[in-house]
Design a protein around this motif. Structure first.
Motif, PDB file in Angstrom:
ATOM      1  N   VAL A 124       0.841  -1.197   0.000  1.00 17.80           N
ATOM      2  CA  VAL A 124       0.000   0.000   0.000  1.00 17.80           C
ATOM      3  C   VAL A 124       0.877   1.248   0.000  1.00 17.80           C
ATOM      4  CG1 VAL A 124      -1.702   1.312   1.316  1.00 17.80           C
ATOM      5  CG2 VAL A 124      -1.920  -1.173   1.128  1.00 17.80           C
ATOM      6  N   ASN A 125       1.942   1.216   0.810  1.00 11.21           N
ATOM      7  CA  ASN A 125       2.864   2.353   0.861  1.00 11.21           C
ATOM      8  C   ASN A 125       3.516   2.592  -0.492  1.00 11.21           C
ATOM      9  OD1 ASN A 125       4.398   4.284   2.712  1.00 11.21           O
ATOM     10  ND2 ASN A 125       6.081   3.154   1.769  1.00 11.21           N
ATOM     11  N   ARG A 126       3.875   1.500  -1.161  1.00 11.39           N
ATOM     12  CA  ARG A 126       4.523   1.633  -2.460  1.00 11.39           C
ATOM     13  C   ARG A 126       3.535   2.102  -3.525  1.00 11.39           C
ATOM     14  NH1 ARG A 126       7.026  -1.565  -6.727  1.00 11.39           N
ATOM     15  NH2 ARG A 126       9.074  -0.678  -7.094  1.00 11.39           N
ATOM     16  N   THR A 127       2.262   1.734  -3.369  1.00 21.43           N
ATOM     17  CA  THR A 127       1.239   2.237  -4.284  1.00 21.43           C
ATOM     18  C   THR A 127       1.121   3.754  -4.159  1.00 21.43           C
ATOM     19  OG1 THR A 127      -0.002   0.157  -4.182  1.00 21.43           O
ATOM     20  CG2 THR A 127      -1.207   2.119  -4.874  1.00 21.43           C
ATOM     21  N   ALA A 128       1.080   4.248  -2.919  1.00 19.49           N
ATOM     22  CA  ALA A 128       1.057   5.701  -2.705  1.00 19.49           C
ATOM     23  C   ALA A 128       2.311   6.342  -3.277  1.00 19.49           C
ATOM     24  CB  ALA A 128       0.934   6.002  -1.211  1.00 19.49           C
ATOM     25  N   GLY A 132       2.465   9.051  -6.515  1.00 20.37           N
ATOM     26  CA  GLY A 132       3.176  10.322  -6.484  1.00 20.37           C
ATOM     27  C   GLY A 132       4.202  10.435  -7.597  1.00 20.37           C
ATOM     28  N   TRP A 133       4.951   9.352  -7.832  1.00 24.90           N
ATOM     29  CA  TRP A 133       5.924   9.339  -8.927  1.00 24.90           C
ATOM     30  C   TRP A 133       5.245   9.629 -10.260  1.00 24.90           C
ATOM     31  CZ3 TRP A 133      11.090   8.741  -9.903  1.00 24.90           C
ATOM     32  CH2 TRP A 133      11.928   8.453  -8.819  1.00 24.90           C
ATOM     33  N   ALA A 134       4.078   9.017 -10.477  1.00 27.58           N
ATOM     34  CA  ALA A 134       3.383   9.196 -11.751  1.00 27.58           C
ATOM     35  C   ALA A 134       2.978  10.655 -11.956  1.00 27.58           C
ATOM     36  CB  ALA A 134       2.145   8.298 -11.797  1.00 27.58           C
ATOM     37  N   LEU A 135       2.447  11.283 -10.904  1.00 24.70           N
ATOM     38  CA  LEU A 135       2.063  12.684 -11.019  1.00 24.70           C
ATOM     39  C   LEU A 135       3.280  13.557 -11.290  1.00 24.70           C
ATOM     40  CD1 LEU A 135      -0.580  13.058  -8.154  1.00 24.70           C
ATOM     41  CD2 LEU A 135      -0.993  13.037 -10.622  1.00 24.70           C
ATOM     42  N   VAL A 254       1.044   1.234  -9.183  1.00 28.01           N
ATOM     43  CA  VAL A 254      -0.178   1.656  -8.497  1.00 28.01           C
ATOM     44  C   VAL A 254      -1.292   0.630  -8.708  1.00 28.01           C
ATOM     45  CG1 VAL A 254      -2.023   3.381  -8.494  1.00 28.01           C
ATOM     46  CG2 VAL A 254       0.365   4.111  -8.543  1.00 28.01           C
ATOM     47  N   ALA A 255      -1.406   0.107  -9.912  1.00 24.97           N
ATOM     48  CA  ALA A 255      -2.495  -0.813 -10.234  1.00 24.97           C
ATOM     49  C   ALA A 255      -2.242  -2.237  -9.737  1.00 24.97           C
ATOM     50  CB  ALA A 255      -2.719  -0.835 -11.750  1.00 24.97           C
ATOM     51  N   LEU A 256      -0.977  -2.668  -9.694  1.00 21.80           N
ATOM     52  CA  LEU A 256      -0.702  -4.095  -9.508  1.00 21.80           C
ATOM     53  C   LEU A 256       0.072  -4.464  -8.251  1.00 21.80           C
ATOM     54  CD1 LEU A 256       0.293  -4.945 -13.195  1.00 21.80           C
ATOM     55  CD2 LEU A 256      -1.916  -5.320 -12.090  1.00 21.80           C
ATOM     56  N   GLN A 257       0.722  -3.502  -7.577  1.00 25.93           N
ATOM     57  CA  GLN A 257       1.582  -3.880  -6.454  1.00 25.93           C
ATOM     58  C   GLN A 257       0.812  -4.528  -5.309  1.00 25.93           C
ATOM     59  OE1 GLN A 257       5.440  -3.216  -6.047  1.00 25.93           O
ATOM     60  NE2 GLN A 257       4.580  -5.097  -5.219  1.00 25.93           N
ATOM     61  N   VAL A 258      -0.324  -3.962  -4.931  1.00 24.82           N
ATOM     62  CA  VAL A 258      -1.109  -4.546  -3.838  1.00 24.82           C
ATOM     63  C   VAL A 258      -1.643  -5.928  -4.210  1.00 24.82           C
ATOM     64  CG1 VAL A 258      -3.168  -4.288  -2.408  1.00 24.82           C
ATOM     65  CG2 VAL A 258      -1.673  -2.324  -2.795  1.00 24.82           C
ATOM     66  N   PRO A 259      -2.246  -6.119  -5.408  1.00 20.83           N
ATOM     67  CA  PRO A 259      -2.673  -7.480  -5.772  1.00 20.83           C
ATOM     68  C   PRO A 259      -1.522  -8.486  -5.785  1.00 20.83           C
ATOM     69  CG  PRO A 259      -3.722  -5.884  -7.206  1.00 20.83           C
ATOM     70  CD  PRO A 259      -2.705  -5.123  -6.408  1.00 20.83           C
ATOM     71  N   LEU A 260      -0.355  -8.083  -6.259  1.00 19.34           N
ATOM     72  CA  LEU A 260       0.784  -9.008  -6.290  1.00 19.34           C
ATOM     73  C   LEU A 260       1.280  -9.353  -4.896  1.00 19.34           C
ATOM     74  CD1 LEU A 260       2.974  -7.724  -9.273  1.00 19.34           C
ATOM     75  CD2 LEU A 260       1.788  -9.921  -9.107  1.00 19.34           C
ATOM     76  N   ALA A 305       7.586  -2.283 -24.090  1.00 19.45           N
ATOM     77  CA  ALA A 305       7.467  -3.664 -23.591  1.00 19.45           C
ATOM     78  C   ALA A 305       8.556  -3.954 -22.567  1.00 19.45           C
ATOM     79  CB  ALA A 305       7.547  -4.647 -24.747  1.00 19.45           C
ATOM     80  N   SER A 306       9.768  -3.489 -22.852  1.00 20.10           N
ATOM     81  CA  SER A 306      10.873  -3.705 -21.922  1.00 20.10           C
ATOM     82  C   SER A 306      10.598  -3.006 -20.594  1.00 20.10           C
ATOM     83  CB  SER A 306      12.175  -3.185 -22.526  1.00 20.10           C
ATOM     84  OG  SER A 306      13.245  -3.356 -21.629  1.00 20.10           O
ATOM     85  N   ALA A 307      10.103  -1.782 -20.651  1.00 16.20           N
ATOM     86  CA  ALA A 307       9.777  -1.056 -19.426  1.00 16.20           C
ATOM     87  C   ALA A 307       8.721  -1.795 -18.613  1.00 16.20           C
ATOM     88  CB  ALA A 307       9.298   0.359 -19.765  1.00 16.20           C
ATOM     89  N   ALA A 308       7.720  -2.366 -19.303  1.00 15.32           N
ATOM     90  CA  ALA A 308       6.675  -3.114 -18.607  1.00 15.32           C
ATOM     91  C   ALA A 308       7.242  -4.371 -17.948  1.00 15.32           C
ATOM     92  CB  ALA A 308       5.561  -3.483 -19.586  1.00 15.32           C
ATOM     93  N   LEU A 309       8.143  -5.064 -18.639  1.00 12.56           N
ATOM     94  CA  LEU A 309       8.740  -6.290 -18.091  1.00 12.56           C
ATOM     95  C   LEU A 309       9.642  -5.981 -16.897  1.00 12.56           C
ATOM     96  CD1 LEU A 309       9.509  -8.056 -21.475  1.00 12.56           C
ATOM     97  CD2 LEU A 309       8.040  -8.979 -19.657  1.00 12.56           C
ATOM     98  N   PHE A 310      10.449  -4.940 -17.015  1.00 11.82           N
ATOM     99  CA  PHE A 310      11.301  -4.569 -15.883  1.00 11.82           C
ATOM    100  C   PHE A 310      10.466  -4.063 -14.710  1.00 11.82           C
ATOM    101  CE2 PHE A 310      15.029  -4.334 -18.873  1.00 11.82           C
ATOM    102  CZ  PHE A 310      15.838  -5.207 -18.155  1.00 11.82           C
ATOM    103  N   THR A 311       9.314  -3.447 -14.998  1.00 13.10           N
ATOM    104  CA  THR A 311       8.411  -3.028 -13.918  1.00 13.10           C
ATOM    105  C   THR A 311       7.840  -4.243 -13.209  1.00 13.10           C
ATOM    106  OG1 THR A 311       7.824  -0.984 -15.071  1.00 13.10           O
ATOM    107  CG2 THR A 311       6.321  -1.748 -13.355  1.00 13.10           C
ATOM    108  N   LEU A 312       7.429  -5.275 -13.966  1.00 13.37           N
ATOM    109  CA  LEU A 312       6.941  -6.503 -13.354  1.00 13.37           C
ATOM    110  C   LEU A 312       8.014  -7.117 -12.465  1.00 13.37           C
ATOM    111  CD1 LEU A 312       4.870  -8.768 -13.020  1.00 13.37           C
ATOM    112  CD2 LEU A 312       5.739  -9.784 -15.149  1.00 13.37           C
TER     113      LEU A 312
END
Length: 404
Positions: A124-128, A132-135, A254-260, A305-312
Motif C-alpha cells: 500500500v505504501n509503495r502504491t502511494a 506520487g511518482w506518476a504525477l 499503483v495498479a498491480l503492487q497490492v494485488p501481487l 514492452a521492456s519497461a513493462a517487463l522490468f516493472t513486473l
C-alpha cells in the motif's frame, strides 16, 4: 506516513525522470561525467543506510526522519547554485546519503507499525509512492515539452519543496515501538527469535543475501539511468519517451503492487516469486536488444514492452525483498539488519550506473547480458535462503500503533 510518502514521491518524480537530462543539457556534463556522478554519489550514500538503521535502534525514528528530510532539501536546492562538476558531485553525494538513510527508515517504520502484515502495508505504501511518482513524472514530461533551463529549474525547486513539506509532517506521525529499545530497557537484548548472530556484520548468510539483493535492485538504474540514456542516444526515438516510460512504471505499480503482494505474504511464497522475477528480467533485456532492429515505431513498442517487463520484475522483487529482509533478521536488531540490507540499494546506486552504461557501451547485446545476469542472481538467492527458511517460521509478533 502514507501522505508523507505520496508527497515525497511527487517531488522525486519531478526530478528523477529528468536528472540525467538536466545534467546533460543544463549543466553540460558528458555521458561519462553523468555516469560517474551518479556512481560516486551513490557510493558515498552507501553509508546512509547502516548508520540510519543503527541510530533507529537507539533513538526515536520520526526525529531521525525529520532531520534527514531537511538534509535532502538542502542538497536539492544546492544543485541550483552551480553547474560545475565537482560541486555537483559533492551536493549529489549529500542528497544520496539522505535518500538512502530515509529509505531504510521508512521501511523500518512500516515493519514496526504493521508487524506480520508488513508485506501488505509496504505494498500500500509503495502504491502511494508510485502514484506520487506518476504525477511528478507527468509534470516532468510537460516541462520537457518546453525544454528550457527555467523549466528544469522549476522541477528541481518542486522536489526541494516536497522535502520541506514532509519534514513538517513527519513529527505528526506516531512513534512506533522498537523491539531493540524495549529489549534494552528490560534487559532482554540478547534474546532473539532466530538462532545465530545478532549482528548483521557477523551473519555471513545475511551478508550474502544482501550481495544478491544489490544485483536485483538494478531495476532502479534501468529506469533512472539506463532507459533515458539509451533513448537519448538512439536515433529516431523521441526524448519525451523517457519520462513517459517512468510514468508507465508508476501506473503499473499503483495498479498491480497490492494485488501481487498477496502472493508473497509468507517467506516460502516470497521465495517462489524469484522464478517469475528471473523470467521477467531476462525478457526485459531481450526486448531492449531488439529495440535496435527496426524503425521508430518498433523501437518505441519494444522499449515500452521492456519497461513493462522490468516493472513486473521490480514489483515481484519488492514483495520478495520486503519479506525476506525482515524474516531473516532477529527482532532485537531489526534496525541494524535492515540498515545493512539498505546497503543493497545504496550499492546498486553506485554500481548500477556503471552496469547500465556498460550495457549501453557494449551495444544492443549488452542488455541481453544485463537481463540474464539478474536472472542468474535470482537463482542464486533462491538457493541461498532455503536453508534458513526451512528451519521454521520467522514471523514478527503483531504490533498495533495508531498514527496521524
Amino acid at each position: 506516513m502514507l501522505l508523507i510518502t505520496f508527497i515525497d514521491r511527487i517531488g522525486n518524480g519531478l526530478w528523477a525522470s529528468v536528472s540525467v537530462l538536466y545534467f546533460t543539457y543544463v549543466s553540460g556534463l558528458s555521458l561519462a561525467q553523468v555516469g560517474t556522478l551518479a556512481a560516486v554519489s551513490g557510493a558515498i550514500g552507501i553509508a546512509g543506510a547502516p548508520l540510519a538503521g543503527r541510530l533507529a535502534d537507539r533513538h526515536p525514528l520520526t526525529r531521525i526522519l525529520t532531520a534527514l528530510q531537511l538534509l535532502r532539501a538542502i542538497a536539492t536546492f544546492g544543485l541550483l547554485a552551480t553547474d560545475h562538476y565537482l560541486p555537483l558531485l559533492a551536493i549529489s553525494a549529500l542528497g544520496s546519503f539522505g535518500d538512502r538513510a530515509s529509505s531504510v527508515l521508512t521501511k523500518l517504520y512500516a515493519n514496526r507499525v504493521a508487524g506480520p502484515d508488513r508485506v501488505r502495508y509496504q505494498a500500500v505504501n509503495r502504491t502511494a509512492s508510485n502514484a506520487g511518482w506518476a504525477l511528478g513524472g507527468l509534470a516532468a514530461a510537460a516541462a520537457l515539452a518546453l525544454g528550457t533551463t527555467t523549466a528544469y529549474h522549476g522541477l528541481l525547486i518542486g522536489d526541494g519543496l516536497s522535502f520541506l513539506a514532509i519534514a513538517l509532517l513527519t513529527p505528526t506521525c506516531a512513534e512506533p515501538p522498537s523491539g531493540s529499545r524495549i529489549a534494552a530497557r528490560t534487559g532482554t537484548g540478547t534474546a532473539s527469535r532466530t538462532a545465530g548472530p545478532t549482528s548483521p556484520w557477523r551473519d555471513r548468510m545475511y551478508l550474502a543475501f544482501v550481495a544478491t539483493e544489490t544485483v536485483l535492485f538494478l531495476d532502479d538504474s534501468v529506469f533512472q539511468i539506463g532507459l533515458p540514456l539509451w533513448i537519448a542516444h538512439s536515433e529516431g526515438v523521441p526524448h519525451g519517451l523517457a519520462p513517459l516510460l517512468l510514468v508507465l512504471n508508476n501506473v503499473m505499480v499503483v495498479a498491480l503492487q497490492v494485488p501481487l503482494a498477496r502472493y508473497g505474504t509468507t517467506t516460502s511464497a516470497a521465495r517462489k516469486l524469484l522464478v517469475p522475477l528471473s523470467a521477467a528480467s531476462a525478457a526485459g533485456g531481450i526486448a531492449m536488444t531488439l529495440s535496435t532492429t527496426g524503425g521508430t515505431l518498433q523501437a518505441v513498442c519494444l522499449l515500452t514492452a521492456s519497461a513493462a517487463l522490468f516493472t513486473l520484475a521490480e514489483m515481484l522483487h519488492a514483495v520478495v525483498s520486503w519479506e525476506l529482509s525482515v524474516a531473516l533478521a532477529p527482532d532485537t536488531a531489526q534496525g541494524a539488519y535492515l540498515g545493512v540490507h539498505g546497503l543493497a540499494q545504496s550499492g546498486q546506486r553506485s554500481l548500477g550506473p556503471f552496469a547500465v552504461t556498460a550495457a549501453i557501451a557494449t551495444g544492443p547485446l549488452g542488455w541481453t547480458v544485463f537481463g540474464a545476469t539478474i536472472a542468474v542472481t535470482c537463482a542464486l538467492q533462491h538457493r541461498l535462503v532455503r536453508g534458513r527458511l526451512q528451519r521454521g517460521p520467522l514471523s514478527v509478533p503483531p504490533v498495533t500503533v495508531s498514527e496521524h
